[in-house]
Design a protein around this motif. Structure first.
Motif, mmCIF file in Angstrom:
data_model
loop_
_atom_site.group_PDB
_atom_site.id
_atom_site.type_symbol
_atom_site.label_atom_id
_atom_site.label_comp_id
_atom_site.label_asym_id
_atom_site.label_seq_id
_atom_site.Cartn_x
_atom_site.Cartn_y
_atom_site.Cartn_z
ATOM 1 N N THR A 45 3.468 5.917 -2.617
ATOM 2 C CA THR A 45 4.703 6.613 -2.987
ATOM 3 C C THR A 45 4.830 6.735 -4.501
ATOM 4 O O THR A 45 5.256 7.767 -5.024
ATOM 5 C CB THR A 45 5.916 5.863 -2.425
ATOM 6 N N THR A 46 4.424 5.672 -5.207
ATOM 7 C CA THR A 46 4.483 5.701 -6.671
ATOM 8 C C THR A 46 3.570 6.771 -7.240
ATOM 9 O O THR A 46 3.956 7.520 -8.155
ATOM 10 C CB THR A 46 4.102 4.322 -7.230
ATOM 11 N N MET A 47 2.356 6.879 -6.720
ATOM 12 C CA MET A 47 1.408 7.887 -7.207
ATOM 13 C C MET A 47 1.931 9.295 -6.952
ATOM 14 O O MET A 47 1.777 10.192 -7.791
ATOM 15 C CB MET A 47 0.050 7.694 -6.524
ATOM 16 N N ILE A 48 2.553 9.502 -5.789
ATOM 17 C CA ILE A 48 3.107 10.826 -5.483
ATOM 18 C C ILE A 48 4.222 11.180 -6.464
ATOM 19 O O ILE A 48 4.302 12.302 -6.973
ATOM 20 C CB ILE A 48 3.616 10.865 -4.033
ATOM 21 N N ARG A 49 5.092 10.198 -6.747
ATOM 22 C CA ARG A 49 6.199 10.452 -7.673
ATOM 23 C C ARG A 49 5.695 10.704 -9.091
ATOM 24 O O ARG A 49 6.258 11.525 -9.817
ATOM 25 C CB ARG A 49 7.183 9.285 -7.640
ATOM 26 N N VAL A 50 4.670 10.002 -9.488
ATOM 27 C CA VAL A 50 4.096 10.230 -10.820
ATOM 28 C C VAL A 50 3.491 11.632 -10.900
ATOM 29 O O VAL A 50 3.628 12.334 -11.915
ATOM 30 C CB VAL A 50 3.041 9.151 -11.137
ATOM 31 N N GLY B 148 12.608 7.746 -17.430
ATOM 32 C CA GLY B 148 13.804 6.974 -17.077
ATOM 33 C C GLY B 148 14.140 7.068 -15.601
ATOM 34 O O GLY B 148 14.505 6.073 -14.970
ATOM 35 N N ASN B 149 13.984 8.260 -15.017
ATOM 36 C CA ASN B 149 14.237 8.422 -13.590
ATOM 37 C C ASN B 149 13.219 7.664 -12.749
ATOM 38 O O ASN B 149 13.565 7.088 -11.708
ATOM 39 C CB ASN B 149 14.226 9.906 -13.214
ATOM 40 N N LEU B 150 11.960 7.654 -13.195
ATOM 41 C CA LEU B 150 10.944 6.886 -12.466
ATOM 42 C C LEU B 150 11.247 5.393 -12.509
ATOM 43 O O LEU B 150 11.154 4.696 -11.486
ATOM 44 C CB LEU B 150 9.558 7.157 -13.076
ATOM 45 N N LEU B 151 11.620 4.897 -13.678
ATOM 46 C CA LEU B 151 11.952 3.478 -13.798
ATOM 47 C C LEU B 151 13.185 3.127 -12.966
ATOM 48 O O LEU B 151 13.270 2.038 -12.389
ATOM 49 C CB LEU B 151 12.184 3.127 -15.275
ATOM 50 N N THR B 152 14.139 4.054 -12.907
ATOM 51 C CA THR B 152 15.324 3.824 -12.082
ATOM 52 C C THR B 152 14.951 3.722 -10.607
ATOM 53 O O THR B 152 15.474 2.874 -9.874
ATOM 54 C CB THR B 152 16.337 4.964 -12.275
ATOM 55 N N ASP B 153 14.033 4.564 -10.182
ATOM 56 C CA ASP B 153 13.582 4.527 -8.792
ATOM 57 C C ASP B 153 12.892 3.200 -8.479
ATOM 58 O O ASP B 153 13.122 2.602 -7.418
ATOM 59 C CB ASP B 153 12.626 5.691 -8.535
ATOM 60 N N PHE B 154 12.070 2.719 -9.417
ATOM 61 C CA PHE B 154 11.404 1.433 -9.212
ATOM 62 C C PHE B 154 12.413 0.292 -9.176
ATOM 63 O O PHE B 154 12.307 -0.629 -8.352
ATOM 64 C CB PHE B 154 10.373 1.183 -10.315
ATOM 65 N N MET C 212 0.833 -1.202 0.000
ATOM 66 C CA MET C 212 0.000 0.000 0.000
ATOM 67 C C MET C 212 0.872 1.258 0.000
ATOM 68 O O MET C 212 0.613 2.212 -0.722
ATOM 69 C CB MET C 212 -0.914 -0.014 1.236
ATOM 70 N N GLN C 213 1.925 1.223 0.847
ATOM 71 C CA GLN C 213 2.822 2.368 0.908
ATOM 72 C C GLN C 213 3.578 2.554 -0.409
ATOM 73 O O GLN C 213 3.795 3.677 -0.860
ATOM 74 C CB GLN C 213 3.808 2.195 2.052
ATOM 75 N N PHE C 214 3.963 1.419 -1.027
ATOM 76 C CA PHE C 214 4.664 1.497 -2.312
ATOM 77 C C PHE C 214 3.770 2.143 -3.365
ATOM 78 O O PHE C 214 4.224 2.993 -4.150
ATOM 79 C CB PHE C 214 5.077 0.095 -2.747
ATOM 80 N N LEU C 215 2.469 1.773 -3.392
ATOM 81 C CA LEU C 215 1.540 2.342 -4.363
ATOM 82 C C LEU C 215 1.352 3.838 -4.116
ATOM 83 O O LEU C 215 1.329 4.638 -5.067
ATOM 84 C CB LEU C 215 0.205 1.613 -4.297
#
Length: 325
Positions: free
Chosen positions: A6-11, A306-312, A1-4
């Motif tokens: 955090t992902t939405m915030i970064r997007v 690319g930065n988002l994919l790197t973070d993942f 849940m936290q990962f999702l």
């Protein structure tokens, strides 16, 4: 849940950043001297003020700046990047035609630099005073200090003109006939020198960082515990230490992705690679503003994604990243 979450915030941050890039690029192009009307009139051999004003009305350049900006952002959100007056084609079509070549060059160079850099860095960390370690240090110094276009010219002279192992320019040989694998090998031969040229500067960064982090990891307590349990040196290095030492390298790869994209412009110019870099160079000479803005938008999009994919990827390699404290 936290990962999702955090992902939405970064997007969301990525979308805001992309919007800011759109506004900044459009503002800078608007402040630059000259416009489409001046370029078209020069290609016509000159034009009077009435014709210039008519051209500006056709392109909407007579409207206030804020109206032009709002119109441009609205078109971009609807996937309309405008129309190239130099190529007489939609900008989106031009970019989509050139984008695969640039992505092929960028991702292959990034992958090559990562793999070779990490392998050399890990190997030199295992024997920090060995010949290989000193070679990696010299190789990294050369790769980091040499301008990318100079490296490309040297490779062209050595391996295309003298030895003639690889083609001089372009992405494919139009005279070759055959099936998929023949064309695949032809593109691969054309890709080798541009890929090595673009990856050369990043070999240095990744190898030095991988060497430093691996040496630090090998000196940690859990590695000494693993050795005390009777594990072999290979198991300690590749099963335990390598995974934890990759996090800084992956982070650096994401931060350097924008440098890879910008470096591709020079590499494409040297090797006549038919990508966005060559298109940008030709558009700047022609002062084709819609195409330049479209290329800048796509470049920013590629870097942000690319930065988002790197973070993942970093979270997958090291689950501690982004976790609860």
């Amino acid at each position: 849940m936290q990962f999702l979450q955090t992902t939405m915030i970064r997007v969301a941050y990525a979308i805001l950043l992309l919007l800011a890039v759109l506004v900044l690029n459009f503002s800078l192009m608007h402040l630059a001297p000259g416009d489409v009307a001046d370029t078209i009139s020069q290609s016509m051999g000159g034009a009077d003020e009435e014709i210039l004003n008519e051209i500006r009305r056709d392109y909407g350049l007579d409207r206030p700046f804020i109206v032009q900006l709002g119109t441009y952002i609205g078109k971009v959100l609807s996937f309309d990047l405008g129309y190239s007056f130099f190529y007489n084609q939609p900008v989106t079509k031009l970019i989509l035609e050139r984008l695969p070549a640039t992505l092929l060059l960028v991702f292959s160079a990034q992958l090559l630099a990562l793999v070779v850099g990490v392998v050399l860095g890990v190997y030199s960390a295992r024997k920090p005073n060995g010949i290989v370690s000193h070679f990696v240090t010299l190789f990294a110094l050369f790769g980091y200090s040499a301008p990318v276009f100079w490296t490309g010219i040297l490779l062209l002279i050595g391996f295309s003109l003298h030895i003639q192992w690889f083609p001089v320019a372009g992405m494919r040989d139009v005279t070759i006939e055959g099936g998929f694998w023949i064309h695949f090998m032809d593109v691969a031969r054309h890709l080798v020198l541009p890929m090595i040229t673009l990856a050369s500067i990043f070999f240095a960064l990744y190898s030095r960082l991988a060497r430093a982090t691996m040496m630090e990891t090998l000196g940690s307590d859990y590695v000494r515990t693993a050795k005390a349990k009777g594990l072999t040196n290979r198991q300690v290095v590749y099963k335990h230490a390598l995974k934890n030492s990759l996090s800084p390298v992956i982070t650096l790869a994401g931060l350097q992705f924008s440098a890879v994209v910008s470096g591709a412009v020079l590499v494409e110019a040297v090797f006549s690679w038919p990508g966005l870099g060559t298109l940008a160079f030709q558009s700047i000479i022609a002062r084709d503003t819609p195409t330049i803005l479209g290329i800048l938008f796509f470049s920013a999009l590629v870097v942000i994604v690319g930065n988002l994919l790197t973070d993942f990827a970093l979270r997958l390699v090291d689950p501690r990243v982004g976790g609860k404290k």
